[in-house]
Design a protein around this motif. Sequence first.
Motif, PDB file in Angstrom:
ATOM      1  N   PRO A   7     -48.200  91.935  32.929  1.00 20.41           N
ATOM      2  CA  PRO A   7     -47.666  90.644  33.046  1.00 20.41           C
ATOM      3  C   PRO A   7     -45.918  90.888  34.829  1.00 20.41           C
ATOM      4  CG  PRO A   7     -47.994  90.841  31.078  1.00 20.41           C
ATOM      5  CD  PRO A   7     -48.176  92.664  32.158  1.00 20.41           C
ATOM      6  N   THR A   8     -46.681  89.694  35.797  1.00 15.97           N
ATOM      7  CA  THR A   8     -45.152  89.688  36.433  1.00 15.97           C
ATOM      8  C   THR A   8     -44.618  88.542  36.052  1.00 15.97           C
ATOM      9  OG1 THR A   8     -46.923  90.339  37.739  1.00 15.97           O
ATOM     10  CG2 THR A   8     -45.976  92.474  37.461  1.00 15.97           C
ATOM     11  N   TYR A   9     -43.582  88.355  36.751  1.00 12.84           N
ATOM     12  CA  TYR A   9     -43.446  87.003  37.024  1.00 12.84           C
ATOM     13  C   TYR A   9     -43.915  85.823  38.187  1.00 12.84           C
ATOM     14  CZ  TYR A   9     -38.900  83.377  37.723  1.00 12.84           C
ATOM     15  OH  TYR A   9     -38.583  82.232  37.939  1.00 12.84           O
ATOM     16  N   PHE A  10     -44.384  85.210  37.949  1.00 15.20           N
ATOM     17  CA  PHE A  10     -45.203  84.173  38.940  1.00 15.20           C
ATOM     18  C   PHE A  10     -45.475  85.471  39.630  1.00 15.20           C
ATOM     19  CE2 PHE A  10     -42.422  80.857  37.407  1.00 15.20           C
ATOM     20  CZ  PHE A  10     -42.975  79.942  37.048  1.00 15.20           C
ATOM     21  N   PRO A  11     -46.738  85.465  39.245  1.00 16.60           N
ATOM     22  CA  PRO A  11     -47.535  86.870  40.195  1.00 16.60           C
ATOM     23  C   PRO A  11     -47.646  86.595  41.286  1.00 16.60           C
ATOM     24  CG  PRO A  11     -48.166  86.453  37.829  1.00 16.60           C
ATOM     25  CD  PRO A  11     -47.702  85.280  38.032  1.00 16.60           C
ATOM     26  N   SER A  12     -47.620  87.868  41.965  1.00 19.70           N
ATOM     27  CA  SER A  12     -47.866  87.885  43.500  1.00 19.70           C
ATOM     28  C   SER A  12     -49.340  87.532  44.129  1.00 19.70           C
ATOM     29  CB  SER A  12     -47.271  89.148  44.149  1.00 19.70           C
ATOM     30  OG  SER A  12     -48.369  90.093  43.509  1.00 19.70           O
ATOM     31  N   ILE A  13     -50.031  87.197  45.049  1.00 18.87           N
ATOM     32  CA  ILE A  13     -51.042  86.468  45.255  1.00 18.87           C
ATOM     33  C   ILE A  13     -52.649  88.037  44.936  1.00 18.87           C
ATOM     34  CG2 ILE A  13     -52.253  85.877  47.529  1.00 18.87           C
ATOM     35  CD1 ILE A  13     -50.330  84.375  48.377  1.00 18.87           C
ATOM     36  N   SER A  14     -52.107  89.301  45.883  1.00 24.45           N
ATOM     37  CA  SER A  14     -52.734  90.506  44.756  1.00 24.45           C
ATOM     38  C   SER A  14     -52.898  90.602  43.744  1.00 24.45           C
ATOM     39  CB  SER A  14     -52.102  90.923  45.891  1.00 24.45           C
ATOM     40  OG  SER A  14     -51.259  91.913  44.740  1.00 24.45           O
ATOM     41  N   HIS A  15     -52.201  89.552  42.326  1.00 18.80           N
ATOM     42  CA  HIS A  15     -52.035  90.045  41.677  1.00 18.80           C
ATOM     43  C   HIS A  15     -53.308  88.861  40.810  1.00 18.80           C
ATOM     44  CE1 HIS A  15     -48.832  92.542  40.505  1.00 18.80           C
ATOM     45  NE2 HIS A  15     -49.527  91.588  38.329  1.00 18.80           N
ATOM     46  N   VAL A  17     -55.447  87.842  43.283  1.00 25.16           N
ATOM     47  CA  VAL A  17     -57.489  88.408  43.735  1.00 25.16           C
ATOM     48  C   VAL A  17     -57.878  88.811  42.866  1.00 25.16           C
ATOM     49  CG1 VAL A  17     -58.521  89.263  46.203  1.00 25.16           C
ATOM     50  CG2 VAL A  17     -56.187  88.067  46.368  1.00 25.16           C
ATOM     51  N   ALA A  18     -56.847  89.629  42.368  1.00 23.04           N
ATOM     52  CA  ALA A  18     -57.811  91.130  41.323  1.00 23.04           C
ATOM     53  C   ALA A  18     -58.216  90.406  40.335  1.00 23.04           C
ATOM     54  CB  ALA A  18     -56.418  91.824  41.207  1.00 23.04           C
ATOM     55  N   MET A  19     -57.413  89.072  38.821  1.00 22.01           N
ATOM     56  CA  MET A  19     -58.134  88.267  37.810  1.00 22.01           C
ATOM     57  C   MET A  19     -58.838  87.432  38.349  1.00 22.01           C
ATOM     58  SD  MET A  19     -54.468  87.239  36.740  1.00 22.01           S
ATOM     59  CE  MET A  19     -53.359  87.059  37.579  1.00 22.01           C
ATOM     60  N   ALA A  20     -58.975  87.223  39.914  1.00 25.73           N
ATOM     61  CA  ALA A  20     -60.176  85.820  40.168  1.00 25.73           C
ATOM     62  C   ALA A  20     -61.177  86.430  40.692  1.00 25.73           C
ATOM     63  CB  ALA A  20     -59.367  85.387  41.455  1.00 25.73           C
ATOM     64  N   LYS A  21     -61.465  87.990  40.522  1.00 26.20           N
ATOM     65  CA  LYS A  21     -62.351  88.772  40.814  1.00 26.20           C
ATOM     66  C   LYS A  21     -62.926  89.830  39.443  1.00 26.20           C
ATOM     67  CE  LYS A  21     -61.663  89.784  45.454  1.00 26.20           C
ATOM     68  NZ  LYS A  21     -63.177  88.839  46.015  1.00 26.20           N
ATOM     69  N   ALA A  22     -61.380  89.647  38.675  1.00 23.13           N
ATOM     70  CA  ALA A  22     -62.060  90.360  37.140  1.00 23.13           C
ATOM     71  C   ALA A  22     -63.202  89.875  35.854  1.00 23.13           C
ATOM     72  CB  ALA A  22     -60.523  90.411  36.640  1.00 23.13           C
ATOM     73  N   THR A  23     -64.223  90.692  35.292  1.00 25.38           N
ATOM     74  CA  THR A  23     -64.898  90.644  34.355  1.00 25.38           C
ATOM     75  C   THR A  23     -64.500  90.802  32.832  1.00 25.38           C
ATOM     76  OG1 THR A  23     -66.417  91.902  35.393  1.00 25.38           O
ATOM     77  CG2 THR A  23     -67.235  90.859  33.797  1.00 25.38           C
ATOM     78  N   THR A  24     -63.440  91.275  32.537  1.00 29.55           N
ATOM     79  CA  THR A  24     -61.963  91.094  31.841  1.00 29.55           C
ATOM     80  C   THR A  24     -60.900  91.547  32.750  1.00 29.55           C
ATOM     81  OG1 THR A  24     -62.352  93.019  31.314  1.00 29.55           O
ATOM     82  CG2 THR A  24     -64.146  92.347  30.394  1.00 29.55           C
ATOM     83  N   ILE A  25     -60.146  91.097  31.943  1.00 31.02           N
ATOM     84  CA  ILE A  25     -58.588  91.310  32.090  1.00 31.02           C
ATOM     85  C   ILE A  25     -57.830  91.415  30.688  1.00 31.02           C
ATOM     86  CG2 ILE A  25     -56.087  90.316  32.674  1.00 31.02           C
ATOM     87  CD1 ILE A  25     -57.741  87.739  34.202  1.00 31.02           C
ATOM     88  N   CYS A  26     -56.608  92.870  31.111  1.00 34.29           N
ATOM     89  CA  CYS A  26     -56.367  93.757  30.199  1.00 34.29           C
ATOM     90  C   CYS A  26     -54.411  93.704  30.627  1.00 34.29           C
ATOM     91  CB  CYS A  26     -56.457  94.642  29.541  1.00 34.29           C
ATOM     92  SG  CYS A  26     -56.046  95.516  28.534  1.00 34.29           S
ATOM     93  N   PHE A  27     -53.846  93.143  29.668  1.00 36.01           N
ATOM     94  CA  PHE A  27     -52.518  93.241  30.296  1.00 36.01           C
ATOM     95  C   PHE A  27     -51.546  93.988  29.479  1.00 36.01           C
ATOM     96  CE2 PHE A  27     -52.939  88.607  31.324  1.00 36.01           C
ATOM     97  CZ  PHE A  27     -52.594  88.792  32.739  1.00 36.01           C
ATOM     98  N   GLU A  28     -50.788  95.236  30.107  1.00 32.23           N
ATOM     99  CA  GLU A  28     -50.293  96.338  29.967  1.00 32.23           C
ATOM    100  C   GLU A  28     -48.800  95.780  29.148  1.00 32.23           C
ATOM    101  OE1 GLU A  28     -49.135  99.451  28.323  1.00 32.23           O
ATOM    102  OE2 GLU A  28     -50.140 100.048  30.117  1.00 32.23           O
ATOM    103  N   MET A  29     -49.181  96.098  27.397  1.00 38.29           N
ATOM    104  CA  MET A  29     -48.091  95.850  26.223  1.00 38.29           C
ATOM    105  C   MET A  29     -47.230  96.730  26.060  1.00 38.29           C
ATOM    106  SD  MET A  29     -48.346  92.123  26.884  1.00 38.29           S
ATOM    107  CE  MET A  29     -47.228  91.874  25.426  1.00 38.29           C
TER     108      MET A  29
END
Length: 203
Positions: A7-15, A17-29
């Motif tokens: 998780p990042t602060y108002f994530p970059s466009i690359s973040h 792009v990755a999320m828009a293509k993802a089937t599932t998303i897991c955030f590192e905690m």
Amino acid sequence: MNLLLHPTYFPSISHFVAMAKATTICFEMEDNFQKQTNRTRMYIYSPNGKQLLNIPVKHTKEKHQKTKDVKLENAFNWQKQHFKSLEASYRSSPFFEYFEDLLKPIFEKKHTFLMDLNLETTEMVAKLMGLNIEYTKTTEYFHRVSDVDDWRILANGKKDPAVFEHYKQVFEDKHGFINNLSSLDLLFNEGRFALDYLKKQQL
């Protein structure tokens, strides 16, 4: 794509792009906090070019502190400064006024933990773009993973090689197109077309 991200602060466009293509998303905690990454910063397009907005955090004597335990330094109103910078940069963009009132509460709320702020900014931008993100969170840290697409490196902007297609930016007549800024730059300039743009890009 089964995605693992920081998780990042108002994530970059690359973040995004990755999320828009993802089937599932897991955030590192469970990672240890690293300074000078997008965990505590975003880049915007100001009248003077690329500008860094940095979040102050409380310093600790611990050598290794988990990111989820990092607290924000709210002794001075850095949030007000960040929002003023966004206003100066994007007031004349096509969609700033459309999203302004929806985003402003994030800059008025006093978060205690960095991680909570980062998750909220990610969720808010996704919502405004019309991107449905449902995510899980890690419960244990692994340096290497084999069952997911590991894009945690995107949190370190200096190691993010992504180059994206041009879209119209407010001050590009002065400074040209600036690649891979905060997702807010795309949102304020492209509005409801931002999600279509993300889906067309390649990492």
